[in-house]
Write a protein that holds these residues in place. Structure first.
Motif, PDB file in Angstrom:
ATOM      1  N   TYR A  23      18.332   0.195  10.285  1.00 45.93           N
ATOM      2  CA  TYR A  23      17.254   1.177  10.409  1.00 45.93           C
ATOM      3  C   TYR A  23      16.046   0.787   9.565  1.00 45.93           C
ATOM      4  CZ  TYR A  23      14.678   5.510  10.635  1.00 45.93           C
ATOM      5  OH  TYR A  23      13.683   6.435  10.834  1.00 45.93           O
ATOM      6  N   ASP A  24      16.285   0.151   8.425  1.00 44.45           N
ATOM      7  CA  ASP A  24      15.161  -0.324   7.615  1.00 44.45           C
ATOM      8  C   ASP A  24      14.313  -1.326   8.398  1.00 44.45           C
ATOM      9  OD1 ASP A  24      15.821   1.243   5.469  1.00 44.45           O
ATOM     10  OD2 ASP A  24      16.916  -0.335   4.399  1.00 44.45           O
ATOM     11  N   ARG A  25      14.974  -2.201   9.141  1.00 47.14           N
ATOM     12  CA  ARG A  25      14.243  -3.174   9.961  1.00 47.14           C
ATOM     13  C   ARG A  25      13.494  -2.463  11.084  1.00 47.14           C
ATOM     14  NH1 ARG A  25      16.218  -8.470  10.013  1.00 47.14           N
ATOM     15  NH2 ARG A  25      16.114  -8.531  12.270  1.00 47.14           N
ATOM     16  N   PHE A  26      14.143  -1.481  11.697  1.00 44.94           N
ATOM     17  CA  PHE A  26      13.507  -0.707  12.767  1.00 44.94           C
ATOM     18  C   PHE A  26      12.272   0.022  12.238  1.00 44.94           C
ATOM     19  CE2 PHE A  26      12.933   3.300  15.014  1.00 44.94           C
ATOM     20  CZ  PHE A  26      12.971   2.918  16.346  1.00 44.94           C
ATOM     21  N   TYR A  27      12.417   0.653  11.082  1.00 48.66           N
ATOM     22  CA  TYR A  27      11.314   1.437  10.531  1.00 48.66           C
ATOM     23  C   TYR A  27      10.182   0.533  10.046  1.00 48.66           C
ATOM     24  CZ  TYR A  27       8.877   5.119   8.018  1.00 48.66           C
ATOM     25  OH  TYR A  27       7.928   6.004   7.582  1.00 48.66           O
ATOM     26  N   GLU A  28      10.534  -0.628   9.507  1.00 44.01           N
ATOM     27  CA  GLU A  28       9.484  -1.559   9.088  1.00 44.01           C
ATOM     28  C   GLU A  28       8.676  -2.043  10.287  1.00 44.01           C
ATOM     29  OE1 GLU A  28       8.860  -5.589   6.357  1.00 44.01           O
ATOM     30  OE2 GLU A  28      10.850  -5.085   7.133  1.00 44.01           O
ATOM     31  N   GLY A  29       9.369  -2.295  11.405  1.00 47.32           N
ATOM     32  CA  GLY A  29       8.663  -2.680  12.618  1.00 47.32           C
ATOM     33  C   GLY A  29       7.743  -1.574  13.107  1.00 47.32           C
ATOM     34  N   ARG A  30       8.220  -0.336  13.036  1.00 44.67           N
ATOM     35  CA  ARG A  30       7.379   0.787  13.473  1.00 44.67           C
ATOM     36  C   ARG A  30       6.196   0.977  12.535  1.00 44.67           C
ATOM     37  NH1 ARG A  30       4.106   3.127  15.169  1.00 44.67           N
ATOM     38  NH2 ARG A  30       4.033   5.100  16.325  1.00 44.67           N
ATOM     39  N   THR A  31       6.416   0.774  11.238  1.00 46.72           N
ATOM     40  CA  THR A  31       5.321   0.882  10.281  1.00 46.72           C
ATOM     41  C   THR A  31       4.260  -0.183  10.546  1.00 46.72           C
ATOM     42  OG1 THR A  31       6.845   1.746   8.600  1.00 46.72           O
ATOM     43  CG2 THR A  31       4.749   0.871   7.827  1.00 46.72           C
ATOM     44  N   ALA A  32       4.705  -1.400  10.868  1.00 41.56           N
ATOM     45  CA  ALA A  32       3.759  -2.477  11.161  1.00 41.56           C
ATOM     46  C   ALA A  32       2.919  -2.138  12.386  1.00 41.56           C
ATOM     47  CB  ALA A  32       4.512  -3.788  11.379  1.00 41.56           C
ATOM     48  N   TRP A  33       3.555  -1.599  13.419  1.00 40.98           N
ATOM     49  CA  TRP A  33       2.795  -1.245  14.620  1.00 40.98           C
ATOM     50  C   TRP A  33       1.917  -0.022  14.388  1.00 40.98           C
ATOM     51  CZ3 TRP A  33       2.042  -3.042  19.644  1.00 40.98           C
ATOM     52  CH2 TRP A  33       2.588  -4.302  19.876  1.00 40.98           C
ATOM     53  N   GLY A  34       2.321   0.871  13.506  1.00 42.90           N
ATOM     54  CA  GLY A  34       1.446   1.976  13.143  1.00 42.90           C
ATOM     55  C   GLY A  34       0.204   1.478  12.432  1.00 42.90           C
ATOM     56  N   SER A  35       0.377   0.470  11.562  1.00 49.33           N
ATOM     57  CA  SER A  35      -0.767  -0.150  10.900  1.00 49.33           C
ATOM     58  C   SER A  35      -1.678  -0.823  11.917  1.00 49.33           C
ATOM     59  CB  SER A  35      -0.270  -1.170   9.870  1.00 49.33           C
ATOM     60  OG  SER A  35      -1.346  -1.868   9.283  1.00 49.33           O
ATOM     61  N   LEU A  36      -1.074  -1.434  12.940  1.00 49.20           N
ATOM     62  CA  LEU A  36      -1.879  -2.075  13.986  1.00 49.20           C
ATOM     63  C   LEU A  36      -2.707  -1.057  14.758  1.00 49.20           C
ATOM     64  CD1 LEU A  36      -2.638  -4.573  15.632  1.00 49.20           C
ATOM     65  CD2 LEU A  36      -0.606  -4.160  17.043  1.00 49.20           C
ATOM     66  N   VAL A  37      -2.122   0.094  15.063  1.00 52.73           N
ATOM     67  CA  VAL A  37      -2.862   1.153  15.762  1.00 52.73           C
ATOM     68  C   VAL A  37      -4.087   1.562  14.946  1.00 52.73           C
ATOM     69  CG1 VAL A  37      -2.770   3.547  16.548  1.00 52.73           C
ATOM     70  CG2 VAL A  37      -0.840   2.022  16.995  1.00 52.73           C
ATOM     71  N   ASN A  38      -3.876   1.825  13.661  1.00 47.94           N
ATOM     72  CA  ASN A  38      -4.992   2.242  12.808  1.00 47.94           C
ATOM     73  C   ASN A  38      -6.047   1.149  12.689  1.00 47.94           C
ATOM     74  OD1 ASN A  38      -3.610   4.633  12.355  1.00 47.94           O
ATOM     75  ND2 ASN A  38      -2.696   3.922  10.445  1.00 47.94           N
TER      76      ASN A  38
END
Length: 306
Positions: free
Chosen positions: A78-93
């Motif tokens: 889940y840490d890997r999953f959440y890190e990936g989602r955080t990276a894509w959230g940063s990309l959106v912003n």
């Protein structure tokens, strides 16, 4: 990715059992069913006896150890999953911030540059998404005046950033962009490749084989020995009891495997298609440029539980 309402349990349970991972889990449970049925029937009906003096404390200890391993396994995944989602959230912003900044900088009469930045910024998430999925789908990218140069790159995210960087530097040399604006825009362009690097690290660094193998071996041994530890007490109820426990143990391990690399197309992976499309919509709206036809109609790229 499955989105759901927390209060709608029935539909959530239904959709959970329709993915490829669950189908694979059910196949493994079928093997467990055959094994535990054979052991139970053979021990009770053919040997006409039940095991006595089984080391229940030993199996309880094994169960606790296995539970700790699975907790660590699922947390790591889940840490890997959440890190990936955080990276894509940063990309959106970052895409929105870059689009807003360039839209404010460019004069109204520089329409060609506005079209270029609109399409190129919106191209990056699609290029990154397909790169992470080992797909080279040029057709998803919007065509710009330097599109032929992009095609020569194997690493499409790099190609998109190169085009953005060249155009920004060109505007700086023309005097359209000031020194301070160039510094701000450079930081935003760096974020694109930083996000790509984070995602590539997650994708290219799986859970170590020895660790993953050990958990699978531990689960196999535990499920194999489990019927002998409870047969004396449960009799034929051993069959459903072992199935339920196997469902939990094997299911947790398979879910961990599914979400540890979250950039694919399975049900519990990140909705990269939807995120990429939303970025394109946002960027086109900021620059007031019409969307491509394929993005005007609503798309369903992931399962929705309503």
């Amino acid at each position: 990715m499955i989105t759901y309402r927390k209060t709608d349990w029935i539909k959530a349970i239904w959709y959970f059992h329709t993915g490829e991972t669950i189908i694979s889990l059910l196949k493994r449970l079928l093997i467990v069913l055959v094994y535990v049925t054979f052991v139970t029937v053979f021990e009770i009906s053919y040997l006409h006896q039940r095991l006595t003096n089984t080391p229940t404390e030993f199996f309880s200890a094994l169960g606790i150890l296995l539970s700790l391993l699975l907790i660590f396994r699922t947390n790591t995944a889940y840490d890997r999953f959440y890190e990936g989602r955080t990276a894509w959230g940063s990309l959106v912003n970052n895409c929105r911030n870059l689009a807003v900044a360039i839209d404010a900088i460019l004069p109204a009469n520089r329409q060609a540059e506005r079209y270029f930045f609109t399409k190129t910024i919106a191209n990056f998430p699609f290029a990154l998404k397909n790169h992470l999925r080992d797909n080279r789908i040029i057709e998803e990218l919007e065509v710009t005046d330097s599109f032929d140069e992009i095609k020569r790159f194997d690493h499409l995210p790099n190609a998109v950033v190169v085009q953005l960087r060249k155009r920004v530097e060109g505007l700086y040399r023309e005097g359209v962009i000031t020194d301070a604006q160039l510094i701000n825009l450079s930081d935003m362009l760096l974020t694109f490749l930083n996000v790509a690097g984070i995602c590539e690290r997650i994708k290219s660094t799986p859970i170590p084989f020895s660790y993953s193998f050990f958990i699978k071996l531990f689960i196999l041994i535990f499920v194999t020995l489990l019927p002998f530890s409870i047969l004396e007490v449960y009799g034929y109820i051993t069959i459903p009891a072992v199935l339920v426990m196997s469902y939990v143990l094997i299911g947790l391990e398979m879910i961990g495997e599914e979400i540890e690399e979250p950039f694919g197309t399975e049900q519990n992976d990140l909705p990269l298609d939807q995120i990429s499309r939303n970025i394109r919509i946002n960027v086109h709206e900021i620059f007031n440029v019409a969307l491509p036809k394929q993005d005007k109609a609503p798309q369903r790229n992931f399962t929705i539980v309503t």
